[in-house]
Design a protein around this motif. Structure first.
Motif, PDB file in Angstrom:
ATOM      1  N   THR A  12      11.701   5.772   3.220  1.00 41.30           N
ATOM      2  CA  THR A  12      13.012   5.637   4.275  1.00 41.30           C
ATOM      3  C   THR A  12      12.300   5.411   5.770  1.00 41.30           C
ATOM      4  O   THR A  12      12.689   4.823   6.605  1.00 41.30           O
TER       5      THR A  12
ATOM      6  N   ASP B 147      13.453  12.639  -5.639  1.00 43.08           N
ATOM      7  CA  ASP B 147      13.985  11.241  -5.315  1.00 43.08           C
ATOM      8  C   ASP B 147      14.830  10.677  -6.554  1.00 43.08           C
ATOM      9  O   ASP B 147      15.515  10.170  -6.590  1.00 43.08           O
TER      10      ASP B 147
ATOM     11  N   GLU C 242      19.621   9.887   6.127  1.00 43.68           N
ATOM     12  CA  GLU C 242      20.159  10.674   5.007  1.00 43.68           C
ATOM     13  C   GLU C 242      20.646   9.632   3.827  1.00 43.68           C
ATOM     14  O   GLU C 242      20.609   9.999   2.655  1.00 43.68           O
ATOM     15  N   ALA C 243      21.176   8.723   4.367  1.00 50.35           N
ATOM     16  CA  ALA C 243      21.764   7.611   3.380  1.00 50.35           C
ATOM     17  C   ALA C 243      20.636   6.994   2.459  1.00 50.35           C
ATOM     18  O   ALA C 243      20.825   7.010   1.351  1.00 50.35           O
ATOM     19  N   SER C 244      19.589   6.885   3.212  1.00 53.96           N
ATOM     20  CA  SER C 244      18.460   6.364   2.353  1.00 53.96           C
ATOM     21  C   SER C 244      17.986   7.349   1.331  1.00 53.96           C
ATOM     22  O   SER C 244      17.570   6.936   0.164  1.00 53.96           O
ATOM     23  N   LEU C 245      17.657   8.498   1.881  1.00 55.89           N
ATOM     24  CA  LEU C 245      17.127   9.697   0.848  1.00 55.89           C
ATOM     25  C   LEU C 245      18.236   9.915  -0.278  1.00 55.89           C
ATOM     26  O   LEU C 245      17.552  10.055  -1.394  1.00 55.89           O
ATOM     27  N   ALA C 246      19.531   9.720   0.138  1.00 56.53           N
ATOM     28  CA  ALA C 246      20.587   9.947  -0.821  1.00 56.53           C
ATOM     29  C   ALA C 246      20.746   9.008  -2.123  1.00 56.53           C
ATOM     30  O   ALA C 246      20.879   9.290  -3.010  1.00 56.53           O
ATOM     31  N   LEU C 247      19.825   7.827  -1.664  1.00 60.76           N
ATOM     32  CA  LEU C 247      19.743   6.775  -2.770  1.00 60.76           C
ATOM     33  C   LEU C 247      18.539   6.704  -3.495  1.00 60.76           C
ATOM     34  O   LEU C 247      18.196   6.080  -4.490  1.00 60.76           O
ATOM     35  N   GLY C 248      17.746   8.133  -3.279  1.00 61.07           N
ATOM     36  CA  GLY C 248      16.627   8.163  -4.174  1.00 61.07           C
ATOM     37  C   GLY C 248      15.398   7.593  -3.448  1.00 61.07           C
ATOM     38  O   GLY C 248      14.211   7.518  -4.151  1.00 61.07           O
ATOM     39  N   ALA C 249      15.375   7.326  -2.430  1.00 59.08           N
ATOM     40  CA  ALA C 249      14.027   6.713  -1.419  1.00 59.08           C
ATOM     41  C   ALA C 249      13.456   7.946  -1.304  1.00 59.08           C
ATOM     42  O   ALA C 249      13.857   8.856  -0.666  1.00 59.08           O
ATOM     43  N   SER C 250      12.071   7.679  -1.270  1.00 60.45           N
ATOM     44  CA  SER C 250      11.043   8.797  -0.750  1.00 60.45           C
ATOM     45  C   SER C 250      11.135   8.950   0.748  1.00 60.45           C
ATOM     46  O   SER C 250      11.541   7.915   1.401  1.00 60.45           O
TER      47      SER C 250
ATOM     48  N   MET D 206      20.290  17.785  -0.725  1.00 62.79           N
ATOM     49  CA  MET D 206      20.151  17.168   0.440  1.00 62.79           C
ATOM     50  C   MET D 206      20.007  18.542   1.595  1.00 62.79           C
ATOM     51  O   MET D 206      19.695  18.133   2.853  1.00 62.79           O
TER      52      MET D 206
ATOM     53  N   PHE E  47      28.850   9.514   2.670  1.00 60.24           N
ATOM     54  CA  PHE E  47      29.049  10.464   3.866  1.00 60.24           C
ATOM     55  C   PHE E  47      30.304  10.453   4.544  1.00 60.24           C
ATOM     56  O   PHE E  47      31.201   9.598   4.125  1.00 60.24           O
TER      57      PHE E  47
END
Lengths: 248, 402
Positions: B298, A78, B286-294, A50, A88
């Motif tokens: 996002t 990804d 960030e939440a979207s990216l943290a779920l593996g979204a490119s 991150m 978070f």
């Protein structure tokens, strides 16, 4: 198995993490504690890369997730983030329905089977101990539920993509005591299936929920041991001072 | 002492606020007062009137009918509900066709002679329609005044002809102007939207800070260029280009205006949309990216939907800018006041009409009032646009507070 090997991290010229090596035990809860700015959140975020989002970050050393260095060239970030879920500090649901919040991770990862999505959403909400509270309101906006429920929704959202590791960055710091205890109970349940890393400012919380505790200070890992040992017989004086509340 | 000072400052601030509000209200009042003056009036020029033979059964004609009669599109009275008589047109100059110069000697000074001669002509010709000065009428026993329908909202908005200085009746149909304005503006937005949105997304989400720090001032500079320069650019570059590409007789078309307007609306759209996109909280992305979204997933699944109300506001503001734009459009659209059938035809917008014609319209004349009525329409459109933006951005604030 997740592990950091000789990890150094720089924000520009400022060194935020200093030669950290640490093996995180599987299917248990590891708490990261330390005063503000000690690098514990930064360390947590190296496991799902991150920190990449911050301009000017430089990383040396290795972070191993599933026997692979995540900072190697050609790593599918990804895919890594799908395997390493994250919750978070503040509840951050999407401006979508409760159902779509949980389904999001599946959809972006190419799942189109609506039946499977429905089933996974239900399972994830059950795992996050939220199902009974929202099962009649799945179409409602995620903003319409309470903060504590939103945070459990975020946990369900992370669980839906079936990660092996769950990173939690002060997940209860923005919640009231009742919601906090619900989250803690949940963490206790989840460690049966997931490797959990949790950053917390709350010493009692670390003592309550974690099996192992790592104490960070000024970007260095000062001490890492079983939680019981850290809180009762720490080896380092610094740790002793921190856990007894003499500074921090 | 300090208290008094503060009171004085407070008073000055309040006064300036009041003065500003009053000025705005005064302008609106003035605009509508002049604009409303158009309605209920006869569309003939003041001091002139239309008369027919007393035995003619027709009492009332609409402006369209009178125009068609004098344009010789209607030849027989039975077409407008009268007897089967062919129509004879009569204007003041035609008097010399009926009488010799000797018979009309001294007519310039002898008003009575003029009146009686006109009366004679009207008496002798059953099918005549005369466009004459209203001064002669009272003494004319053989002629009958035609009642012309007054200008109403229906003929104003529905009328397809804009001939504000036509004789004997002026025609004030704003429909072609309204259509011209809408066609040009909406096409401009259709052109500007994809480019504007793409640039906004690029600047907010993808561009490095270095690129952004160059791009942003350049785009804002675009807003500062005077519109006459855009018009000049359009005239020199876009007009020939459009003419060549579509093999048209003239390059001044609605499309040309739309292209120029699109360029002019871009800074507004980009700036407002970019602000909206940047307003998407980092935590949600960030939440979207943290779920593996490119990053791309996002952007289009989280960022753009989150910023959608802001983006809509950007588009509507862009429309507002396009609708009100005058100079550049005046220079490149060709200004033909006809109902458009294709975007490749010359068109005329409302602001361009006002700018082009206000200089020629005598104060207090029908034409003058008509231009103010156009101003009222423009004001109402802009007000609707602004209220829509306010409603949408109000919704946005509410969403964020939740």
């Amino acid at each position: 198995m997740i592990e950091a090997k000789n990890l150094n991290l720089f924000y520009g010229t400022f060194q935020a993490l200093n030669d950290i090596s640490m093996k995180v035990p599987e299917k248990s809860v590891t708490a990261l504690i330390g005063p503000s700015g000690c690098g514990k959140s930064t360390f947590l975020r190296t496991f799902n890369r991150m920190n990449d989002l911050i301009p000017g970050v430089k990383i040396e050393g290795e972070v191993i997730v599933d026997d692979m260095n995540v900072y190697e060239k050609g790593v599918d970030v990804d895919n890594l983030r799908k395997r390493v879920g994250m919750v978070f500090q503040k509840p951050n649901p999407f401006a979508k329905s409760i159902f779509e919040n949980v389904a999001y991770g599946l959809r972006v990862n190419g799942v189109n089977d609506e039946k499977l999505i429905k089933q996974t959403v239900e399972e994830s909400l059950k795992q996050a101990a939220l199902w009974d509270e929202v099962k009649d309101n799945l179409k409602k906006s995620a903003y319409a539920i309470s903060g504590g429920q939103q945070q459990r929704l975020c946990i369900a959202r992370a669980l839906a993509v079936e990660p092996t590791v769950l990173l939690m960055d002060e997940p209860a710091s923005a919640l009231d005591p009742i919601s906090t205890s619900k989250i803690e109970e949940l963490i206790h349940e989840l460690k049966k299936k997931y490797t959990i890393l949790i950053v917390t400012h709350n010493m009692q919380q670390a003592a309550r929920v974690s099996d192992h505790t790592a104490f960070f200070y000024m970007g260095s890992l000062v001490e890492f041991d079983e939680t019981k040992t850290i809180f009762t017989h720490p080896v380092k004086q610094q740790t002793q001072n921190y856990v007894t509340g003499r500074f921090g | 002492m300090k208290k008094i000072f503060e009171k004085v400052i407070e008073g000055i601030l309040m006064l300036s606020g009041t003065v500003t509000t009053l000025t705005v209200l005064l302008i609106i009042f003035f605009l509508f007062k002049e604009g409303i003056g158009l309605f209920g009036k006869s569309p003939t020029e003041e001091g002139f009137t239309v008369a027919v033979n007393r035995e003619n059964p027709v009492n009332e004609l609409s402006t369209d009918q009178i125009k068609n009669i004098f344009d010789q599109n209607i030849h027989n009275w039975n077409e407008v509900g009268g007897n089967n008589d062919s129509i004879i047109l009569f204007r003041m100059d035609d008097l010399f066709n009926y009488y010799t110069e000797e018979e009309l000697a001294g007519i310039d000074t002898n008003m009575n002679l003029l009146t009686s001669k006109i009366d004679e002509v009207i008496d002798k010709n059953k099918g005549i329609i005369a466009f004459i000065s209203s001064k002669e009428i009272p003494q004319n026993p053989n002629s009958k005044l035609i009642h012309i329908k007054a200008i109403g909202l229906g003929s104003f908005f529905g009328g397809k002809e804009w001939f504000p200085t036509a004789q004997p009746v002026a025609q004030f149909g704003v429909y072609p102007l309204l259509m011209g304005t809408l066609w040009v503006s909406l096409l401009a937005i259709l052109i500007a939207l994809p480019f504007g949105l793409a640039t906004a997304v690029y600047m907010a989400e993808i561009a490095s800070p270095g690129v952004r720090s160059v791009l942003k001032p350049v785009i804002e500079l675009l807003a500062g260029i005077p519109s006459v320069v855009y018009g000049f650019f359009g005239l020199i570059v876009v007009v020939p280009l459009v003419q060549q590409i579509f093999a048209l007789p003239v390059g001044e078309t609605g499309l040309t205006g739309s292209i120029i307007l699109a360029i002019m609306a871009l800074p507004t759209i980009i700036t407002v949309a970019e602000d909206a996109i940047r307003g998407t909280p980092r935590s949600v992305k960030e939440a979207s990216l943290a779920l593996g979204a490119s990053q791309w997933q996002t952007i289009y699944r989280i960022t753009i939907p989150y910023a959608s109300s802001g983006i809509t506001a950007a588009v509507i503001l862009g429309i507002g800018r396009a609708i009100g734009e005058t100079m550049a459009v005046l220079m490149v659209t060709g200004n033909a006041a006809v109902v458009p059938h294709s975007i490749l035809e010359p068109m005329r917008t409302i602001p361009a009409t006002i700018a082009a014609e206000l200089g020629e319209a005598a104060k207090g004349s029908l034409h003058y009032d008509a231009l103010f009525a156009l101003g009222c329409i423009l004001f109402i459109i802009t007000m609707i646009v602004n209220l829509t933006v306010q409603m949408i951005s109000g919704k946005r604030t509410r969403n964020k507070l939740r």
